[in-house]
Design a protein around this motif. Sequence first.
Motif, mmCIF file in Angstrom:
data_model
loop_
_atom_site.group_PDB
_atom_site.id
_atom_site.type_symbol
_atom_site.label_atom_id
_atom_site.label_comp_id
_atom_site.label_asym_id
_atom_site.label_seq_id
_atom_site.Cartn_x
_atom_site.Cartn_y
_atom_site.Cartn_z
ATOM 1 N N VAL A 12 0.848 -1.183 0.000
ATOM 2 C CA VAL A 12 0.000 0.000 0.000
ATOM 3 C C VAL A 12 0.889 1.239 0.000
ATOM 4 N N GLN A 13 0.383 2.313 -0.564
ATOM 5 C CA GLN A 13 1.127 3.568 -0.545
ATOM 6 C C GLN A 13 0.992 4.265 0.806
ATOM 7 N N ALA A 14 1.959 5.069 1.121
ATOM 8 C CA ALA A 14 1.900 5.854 2.355
ATOM 9 C C ALA A 14 0.607 6.675 2.381
ATOM 10 N N GLY A 15 -0.019 6.693 3.550
ATOM 11 C CA GLY A 15 -1.300 7.370 3.704
ATOM 12 C C GLY A 15 -2.500 6.478 3.483
ATOM 13 N N GLY A 16 -2.256 5.285 2.978
ATOM 14 C CA GLY A 16 -3.339 4.361 2.699
ATOM 15 C C GLY A 16 -3.748 3.541 3.903
ATOM 16 N N SER A 17 -4.639 2.567 3.652
ATOM 17 C CA SER A 17 -5.213 1.743 4.719
ATOM 18 C C SER A 17 -5.163 0.273 4.347
ATOM 19 N N LEU A 18 -5.140 -0.560 5.377
ATOM 20 C CA LEU A 18 -5.267 -2.013 5.230
ATOM 21 C C LEU A 18 -5.999 -2.538 6.446
ATOM 22 N N ARG A 19 -6.687 -3.664 6.272
ATOM 23 C CA ARG A 19 -7.287 -4.347 7.413
ATOM 24 C C ARG A 19 -6.758 -5.771 7.471
ATOM 25 N N LEU A 20 -6.152 -6.096 8.594
ATOM 26 C CA LEU A 20 -5.669 -7.442 8.842
ATOM 27 C C LEU A 20 -6.700 -8.230 9.639
ATOM 28 N N SER A 21 -6.752 -9.531 9.379
ATOM 29 C CA SER A 21 -7.633 -10.433 10.118
ATOM 30 C C SER A 21 -6.812 -11.540 10.765
ATOM 31 N N CYS A 22 -7.251 -11.954 11.937
ATOM 32 C CA CYS A 22 -6.637 -13.086 12.638
ATOM 33 C C CYS A 22 -7.762 -14.024 13.052
ATOM 34 N N ALA A 23 -7.897 -15.118 12.330
ATOM 35 C CA ALA A 23 -8.927 -16.109 12.631
ATOM 36 C C ALA A 23 -8.351 -17.149 13.575
ATOM 37 N N ALA A 112 7.520 -11.175 23.863
ATOM 38 C CA ALA A 112 6.937 -11.984 22.805
ATOM 39 C C ALA A 112 7.176 -13.473 23.005
ATOM 40 N N HIS A 113 8.346 -13.852 23.475
ATOM 41 C CA HIS A 113 8.670 -15.281 23.542
ATOM 42 C C HIS A 113 7.855 -16.008 24.621
ATOM 43 N N LYS A 114 7.137 -15.246 25.438
ATOM 44 C CA LYS A 114 6.331 -15.880 26.484
ATOM 45 C C LYS A 114 4.853 -16.006 26.108
ATOM 46 N N TRP A 115 4.509 -15.530 24.915
ATOM 47 C CA TRP A 115 3.119 -15.661 24.491
ATOM 48 C C TRP A 115 2.825 -17.103 24.120
ATOM 49 N N ASP A 116 1.553 -17.496 24.268
ATOM 50 C CA ASP A 116 1.193 -18.910 24.166
ATOM 51 C C ASP A 116 1.119 -19.416 22.717
ATOM 52 N N TYR A 117 0.499 -18.650 21.856
ATOM 53 C CA TYR A 117 0.259 -19.107 20.486
ATOM 54 C C TYR A 117 0.533 -17.981 19.498
ATOM 55 N N TRP A 118 0.969 -18.389 18.299
ATOM 56 C CA TRP A 118 1.314 -17.437 17.239
ATOM 57 C C TRP A 118 0.756 -17.892 15.898
ATOM 58 N N GLY A 119 0.459 -16.889 15.082
ATOM 59 C CA GLY A 119 0.162 -17.171 13.689
ATOM 60 C C GLY A 119 1.438 -17.161 12.865
ATOM 61 N N GLN A 120 1.269 -17.361 11.569
ATOM 62 C CA GLN A 120 2.428 -17.487 10.672
ATOM 63 C C GLN A 120 2.918 -16.140 10.161
ATOM 64 N N GLY A 121 2.097 -15.100 10.308
ATOM 65 C CA GLY A 121 2.498 -13.766 9.882
ATOM 66 C C GLY A 121 1.977 -13.393 8.510
ATOM 67 N N THR A 122 1.830 -12.092 8.298
ATOM 68 C CA THR A 122 1.434 -11.565 6.993
ATOM 69 C C THR A 122 2.233 -10.292 6.736
ATOM 70 N N GLN A 123 2.741 -10.165 5.526
ATOM 71 C CA GLN A 123 3.621 -9.044 5.194
ATOM 72 C C GLN A 123 2.810 -7.792 4.885
ATOM 73 N N VAL A 124 3.213 -6.688 5.479
ATOM 74 C CA VAL A 124 2.659 -5.372 5.158
ATOM 75 C C VAL A 124 3.817 -4.499 4.678
ATOM 76 N N THR A 125 3.677 -3.962 3.468
ATOM 77 C CA THR A 125 4.699 -3.099 2.906
ATOM 78 C C THR A 125 4.069 -1.762 2.532
ATOM 79 N N VAL A 126 4.637 -0.682 3.075
ATOM 80 C CA VAL A 126 4.132 0.657 2.801
ATOM 81 C C VAL A 126 5.182 1.405 2.000
ATOM 82 N N SER A 127 4.819 1.786 0.791
ATOM 83 C CA SER A 127 5.757 2.490 -0.075
ATOM 84 C C SER A 127 5.619 4.004 0.110
ATOM 85 N N SER A 128 6.735 4.674 -0.052
ATOM 86 C CA SER A 128 6.725 6.141 0.135
ATOM 87 C C SER A 128 6.433 6.869 -1.169
#
Length: 128
Positions: A12-23, A112-128
């Motif tokens: 996304v470009q700088a100033g933009g928006s994204l919505r992440l979900s964690c199921a 962070a290392h003491k948290w119980d469960y983790w997801g695999q991650g999703t990349q967010v890239t903000v271009s200038s």
Amino acid sequence: EVQLVESGGGLVQAGGSLRLSCATSGLTFDDYTIAWFRQAPGKEREGVSYISPSNRNTRYTDSVKGRFTISSDNAKNTVYLQMSILKPEDTAVYYCAALWALTPTQAMTIPAHKWDYWGQGTQVTVSS
């Protein structure tokens, strides 16, 4: 088996928006604080936003206050992160994580290392 599955990342470009979900699945949703962490290249993983689905209490790190909003849909056992006014420094892999029994305020102090469960991650890239 507990699973946390993130989605919604992208470019996304700088100033933009994204919505992440964690199921989530396999855990009692109301018994956990769910958080979004992020990790940029060469940096430590940092907590960004926290929510208790049982009472909707939330906490944010200072750098995202007023720009990011965390919410939960308890019927779907899903947590969202609405990100607005994105900046290039928000570029990172975003992870959701679950921590049993603590409030968001307490959870912010847990590394962070003491948290119980983790997801695999999703990349967010903000271009200038």
